[in-house]
Design a protein around this motif. Structure first.
Motif, PDB file in Angstrom:
ATOM      1  N   SER A 173     -48.927  15.000 -86.650  1.00 19.24           N
ATOM      2  CA  SER A 173     -48.261  16.238 -86.567  1.00 19.24           C
ATOM      3  C   SER A 173     -46.937  16.287 -85.772  1.00 19.24           C
ATOM      4  O   SER A 173     -46.285  17.288 -85.816  1.00 19.24           O
ATOM      5  CB  SER A 173     -49.293  17.150 -86.098  1.00 19.24           C
ATOM      6  N   PRO A 219     -43.167  15.696 -84.754  1.00 14.75           N
ATOM      7  CA  PRO A 219     -42.167  15.345 -85.808  1.00 14.75           C
ATOM      8  C   PRO A 219     -41.487  13.760 -85.581  1.00 14.75           C
ATOM      9  O   PRO A 219     -41.630  13.414 -83.969  1.00 14.75           O
ATOM     10  CB  PRO A 219     -40.958  16.289 -85.428  1.00 14.75           C
ATOM     11  N   GLN A 220     -41.065  13.207 -86.467  1.00 14.96           N
ATOM     12  CA  GLN A 220     -40.674  11.851 -86.169  1.00 14.96           C
ATOM     13  C   GLN A 220     -39.449  11.709 -85.387  1.00 14.96           C
ATOM     14  O   GLN A 220     -39.383  10.728 -84.389  1.00 14.96           O
ATOM     15  CB  GLN A 220     -40.213  11.070 -87.707  1.00 14.96           C
TER      16      GLN A 220
END
Length: 193
Positions: free
Chosen positions: A48, A50-51
């Motif tokens: 969940s 963010p990359q």
């Protein structure tokens, strides 16, 4: 006789199998299932995020490691220079004396080194072969106390660990002599020869 042993072995195997089946179910319910739920929950939380945030943390950690290695490398070079400056014959003798206070093997190494030093000195002063000087020390033909001669003779022999039974007293070894007394005797012999 062998039938009784076979029956006892089979009975023990059956009991162990029954207990193992019960433990396997207990382990599954009490340990494995909650552990798998925990791993699943951590993976869901990680997915969940963010990359971009993951990459930012990764780059920041790599930068910190790189900066620490650059700054730490300079101090390490200075430290290596002082370590190599301390290395030498005196440093090695000091190290050997410090270790000889704690280990029996180091005491044997010190006896070996002191015997070699004394033999080299006798051989150089009297212009004889090193082998003959070592034989003279091993035979006790030097002007030193008997325990010092025994200490030096122990350095000529190969190292043997002390063997003792569980409740027996430890037998005294020639290496148990006071090191200060040995050093003074060898120093006097080197000076007076």
């Amino acid at each position: 006789m062998w039938r009784q042993r076979l029956i006892v072995i089979l009975a023990l195997a059956a009991v162990v199998e029954i207990v193992a089946l019960g433990i396997r179910g207990l382990l599954k319910d009490a340990l494995i299932t909650p552990l798998l739920y925990l791993i699943w929950g951590v993976m869901r939380i990680f997915e969940s995020i963010p990359q971009g945030m993951i990459w930012l943390v990764f780059v920041a950690a790599a930068s910190i490691v790189a900066l620490a290695s650059i700054w730490g490398g300079r101090r390490g070079e200075v430290r290596r220079d002082t370590d190599t400056a301390l290395r030498g014959r005196v440093y090695e003798w000091l190290r050997l004396v410090a270790l000889a206070q704690r280990h029996d093997y180091s005491r044997w190494r010190m006896a070996q080194r002191l015997m070699l030093l004394l033999a080299e000195t006798i051989a150089a002063r009297e212009r004889i072969e090193l082998r003959i000087a070592r034989q003279r020390i091993a035979s006790g033909a030097i002007d030193a106390p008997q325990d010092v001669v025994a200490f030096l003779r122990a350095g000529a022999d190969s190292y043997r660990t002390r063997q003792r039974a569980l409740f027996q007293r430890e037998e005294p070894s020639p290496l148990d002599v006071d090191l200060e007394q040995v050093v003074f005797a060898v120093e006097r012999l080197v000076r007076d020869q």
